[in-house]
Motif scaffolding. Structure first.
Motif, PDB file in Angstrom:
ATOM      1  N   ASP A   1       0.827  -1.205   0.000  1.00  0.00           N
ATOM      2  CA  ASP A   1       0.000   0.000   0.000  1.00  0.00           C
ATOM      3  C   ASP A   1       0.861   1.254   0.000  1.00  0.00           C
ATOM      4  N   ALA A   2       2.002   1.199   0.684  1.00  0.00           N
ATOM      5  CA  ALA A   2       2.904   2.352   0.705  1.00  0.00           C
ATOM      6  C   ALA A   2       3.439   2.638  -0.693  1.00  0.00           C
ATOM      7  N   LEU A   3       3.824   1.603  -1.415  1.00  0.00           N
ATOM      8  CA  LEU A   3       4.311   1.787  -2.784  1.00  0.00           C
ATOM      9  C   LEU A   3       3.217   2.380  -3.660  1.00  0.00           C
ATOM     10  N   SER A   4       1.999   1.883  -3.501  1.00  0.00           N
ATOM     11  CA  SER A   4       0.873   2.410  -4.280  1.00  0.00           C
ATOM     12  C   SER A   4       0.585   3.861  -3.927  1.00  0.00           C
ATOM     13  N   SER A   5       0.951   4.256  -2.689  1.00  0.00           N
ATOM     14  CA  SER A   5       0.724   5.628  -2.238  1.00  0.00           C
ATOM     15  C   SER A   5       1.822   6.582  -2.691  1.00  0.00           C
ATOM     16  N   GLY A   6       2.827   6.071  -3.380  1.00  0.00           N
ATOM     17  CA  GLY A   6       3.901   6.923  -3.875  1.00  0.00           C
ATOM     18  C   GLY A   6       5.179   6.860  -3.059  1.00  0.00           C
ATOM     19  N   MET A   7       5.188   6.068  -1.971  1.00  0.00           N
ATOM     20  CA  MET A   7       6.391   5.935  -1.145  1.00  0.00           C
ATOM     21  C   MET A   7       7.297   4.884  -1.779  1.00  0.00           C
ATOM     22  N   THR A   8       7.893   5.235  -2.893  1.00  0.00           N
ATOM     23  CA  THR A   8       8.643   4.269  -3.689  1.00  0.00           C
ATOM     24  C   THR A   8      10.117   4.171  -3.309  1.00  0.00           C
ATOM     25  N   TYR A   9      10.546   4.929  -2.295  1.00  0.00           N
ATOM     26  CA  TYR A   9      11.892   4.747  -1.749  1.00  0.00           C
ATOM     27  C   TYR A   9      11.774   3.891  -0.491  1.00  0.00           C
ATOM     28  N   VAL A  10      12.462   2.750  -0.496  1.00  0.00           N
ATOM     29  CA  VAL A  10      12.393   1.794   0.603  1.00  0.00           C
ATOM     30  C   VAL A  10      13.799   1.519   1.111  1.00  0.00           C
ATOM     31  N   ASP A  11      13.949   1.548   2.430  1.00  0.00           N
ATOM     32  CA  ASP A  11      15.236   1.249   3.063  1.00  0.00           C
ATOM     33  C   ASP A  11      15.119  -0.028   3.885  1.00  0.00           C
ATOM     34  N   THR A  12      16.131  -0.875   3.782  1.00  0.00           N
ATOM     35  CA  THR A  12      16.168  -2.096   4.559  1.00  0.00           C
ATOM     36  C   THR A  12      17.604  -2.362   4.998  1.00  0.00           C
ATOM     37  N   ALA A  13      17.868  -3.544   5.567  1.00  0.00           N
ATOM     38  CA  ALA A  13      19.219  -3.902   6.010  1.00  0.00           C
ATOM     39  C   ALA A  13      19.258  -5.381   6.355  1.00  0.00           C
ATOM     40  N   PRO A  14      20.409  -6.024   6.161  1.00  0.00           N
ATOM     41  CA  PRO A  14      20.537  -7.424   6.591  1.00  0.00           C
ATOM     42  C   PRO A  14      20.249  -7.615   8.078  1.00  0.00           C
ATOM     43  N   PHE A  15      20.600  -6.625   8.895  1.00  0.00           N
ATOM     44  CA  PHE A  15      20.438  -6.735  10.348  1.00  0.00           C
ATOM     45  C   PHE A  15      18.977  -6.810  10.771  1.00  0.00           C
ATOM     46  N   TYR A  16      18.066  -6.275   9.972  1.00  0.00           N
ATOM     47  CA  TYR A  16      16.664  -6.195  10.357  1.00  0.00           C
ATOM     48  C   TYR A  16      16.015  -7.576  10.285  1.00  0.00           C
ATOM     49  N   GLY A  17      15.889  -8.193  11.450  1.00  0.00           N
ATOM     50  CA  GLY A  17      15.327  -9.541  11.514  1.00  0.00           C
ATOM     51  C   GLY A  17      16.256 -10.592  10.955  1.00  0.00           C
ATOM     52  N   PHE A  18      17.575 -10.263  10.909  1.00  0.00           N
ATOM     53  CA  PHE A  18      18.603 -11.174  10.391  1.00  0.00           C
ATOM     54  C   PHE A  18      18.203 -11.718   9.019  1.00  0.00           C
ATOM     55  N   GLY A  19      17.856 -10.813   8.134  1.00  0.00           N
ATOM     56  CA  GLY A  19      17.495 -11.162   6.772  1.00  0.00           C
ATOM     57  C   GLY A  19      16.014 -11.101   6.473  1.00  0.00           C
ATOM     58  N   LYS A  20      15.175 -11.075   7.496  1.00  0.00           N
ATOM     59  CA  LYS A  20      13.722 -11.123   7.284  1.00  0.00           C
ATOM     60  C   LYS A  20      13.227  -9.906   6.518  1.00  0.00           C
ATOM     61  N   SER A  21      13.678  -8.718   6.893  1.00  0.00           N
ATOM     62  CA  SER A  21      13.210  -7.510   6.226  1.00  0.00           C
ATOM     63  C   SER A  21      13.581  -7.518   4.747  1.00  0.00           C
ATOM     64  N   GLU A  22      14.796  -7.940   4.427  1.00  0.00           N
ATOM     65  CA  GLU A  22      15.200  -7.972   3.020  1.00  0.00           C
ATOM     66  C   GLU A  22      14.324  -8.936   2.222  1.00  0.00           C
ATOM     67  N   HIS A  23      13.971 -10.077   2.801  1.00  0.00           N
ATOM     68  CA  HIS A  23      13.088 -11.018   2.106  1.00  0.00           C
ATOM     69  C   HIS A  23      11.731 -10.379   1.810  1.00  0.00           C
ATOM     70  N   VAL A  24      11.142  -9.725   2.814  1.00  0.00           N
ATOM     71  CA  VAL A  24       9.835  -9.091   2.633  1.00  0.00           C
ATOM     72  C   VAL A  24       9.911  -7.999   1.565  1.00  0.00           C
ATOM     73  N   VAL A  25      10.931  -7.168   1.663  1.00  0.00           N
ATOM     74  CA  VAL A  25      11.083  -6.061   0.722  1.00  0.00           C
ATOM     75  C   VAL A  25      11.250  -6.579  -0.705  1.00  0.00           C
TER      76      VAL A  25
END
Length: 337
Positions: free
Chosen positions: A43-67
């Motif tokens: 929904d954020a991407l559809s709202s125009g928030m097309t810049y996304v930040d993540t990191a390997p540290f976030y959930g030890f890889g979980k955030s990168e998988h979701v993103v």
């Protein structure tokens, strides 16, 4: 919706002024509903928030998988981070590191040439994407490393920076920087190499503006952008009681109380003021709050669209609640349309 876009440093890269911070997608401080987080990012991407930040540290890889699962096949600008490699096996207390329900890995610091190159390649694999736009060096600095930081900083500047510069020169990434919670290490980095952008979390906010004394003028002089993470100072500016991920000291609580009083007198939600304030500075390219639910996303978009009168900012100045040199944003700085 569309948002104003700003150029990142000396690059040709433009990012929307409102972006998406991906730490909650990894379950920062509490386990997350994976379906809800995926829907929130979509929904954020559809709202125009097309810049996304993540990191390997976030959930030890979980955030990168979701993103990666959500960005694949879509238009995006993506940043992730280097400085930690993920190795198999959970640490003894992942919740104590901020991740109560991570993937079964543990992070090991590596700021050297080979470590940066491997981290970049590993992130592409976890994301399932063929492109990363910005690489930030994650959590370099004395706040994280204490007396060990000298060795880590030396490894970065004698090896890791060379890897980042090679990736940028080859066109594999568009921009390089640091992703940190402290301003001093950004100032130190400016003496070593050519940087494009610093992701500074929690240090240039409605509550704190010390970087106006040193880092921000240095960034102006070097044409380096700032991405502001943690605009709510880890919760206290959005109705919580934590500051810097811990209990807020009395002086912070008192300042927030004063801010709330002025907000109330103008009918301005405190989170709206916190979200919009950093965009008054010419260095700030984007503000990226961390979002974990569609409800939080809806609130954020409402705060981003709230019109704040010039008199409000003047009232803060009159009460010495803003740094004397703090530039204030124009009305509707995100320009949602």
């Amino acid at each position: 919706m569309t948002f104003t876009k700003r150029v990142v440093g000396k690059t040709q890269l433009k990012i929307p002024t409102l972006g998406f911070g991906g730490a909650p997608l990894g379950g920062l401080l509490e386990a997350v509903d994976s379906e809800e987080t995926l829907a929130t990012l979509g929904d954020a991407l559809s709202s125009g928030m097309t810049y996304v930040d993540t990191a390997p540290f976030y959930g030890f890889g979980k955030s990168e998988h979701v993103v990666g699962n959500e960005l694949r096949g879509k238009d995006y600008v993506l940043s992730t981070k280097v400085g930690r490699l993920l190795k198999p096996g959970l640490p003894a207390d992942p919740a104590g590191m901020g991740w109560p329900d991570p993937l079964p890995f543990h992070p090991e610091y590596d700021y050297g040439y080979d470590g940066i190159m491997r981290s970049f390649e590993d992130s592409l694999q976890r994301l399932g994407l063929d492109r990363i736009d910005i690489l930030y060096v994650h959590d370099i600095g004395e706040v994280t490393h204490g007396s060990d930081n000298k060795a880590h900083f030396n490894a970065l500047m004698t090896g890791g920076y060379r890897a980042l510069d090679e990736l940028r020169t080859a066109g594999l990434i568009k921009a390089i920087g640091l992703g940190v919670n402290e301003a001093d290490v950004c100032s130190a980095a400016l003496n070593h190499g050519q940087w494009d952008v610093f992701l500074l979390a929690g240090r240039y906010t409605l509550l704190e503006q010390d970087p106006l004394d040193d880092l921000l003028p240095q960034c102006v002089a070097n044409n380096v952008s700032i991405v502001v993470g943690g605009p709510y100072n880890s919760g206290i500016l959005v109705g919580g009681d934590t500051w810097n991920y811990g209990a807020a000291p009395d002086e912070i609580v008192n300042k927030v109380r004063q801010l709330k009083n002025i907000c109330s007198s103008f009918g301005v939600p405190l989170p709206a003021a916190a979200l919009q304030f950093p965009l008054g500075h010419e260095c700030v390219a984007s503000v990226i709050p961390g979002l974990r639910s569609r409800k939080e996303l809806t609130q954020t978009l409402q705060w981003a669209s709230h019109t704040i009168p010039d008199e409000f900012w003047q009232a803060l100045r009159d009460q010495n609640l803003l740094h004397g040199d703090a530039p204030t944003p124009p009305k509707n700085p995100f320009k949602l349309g």
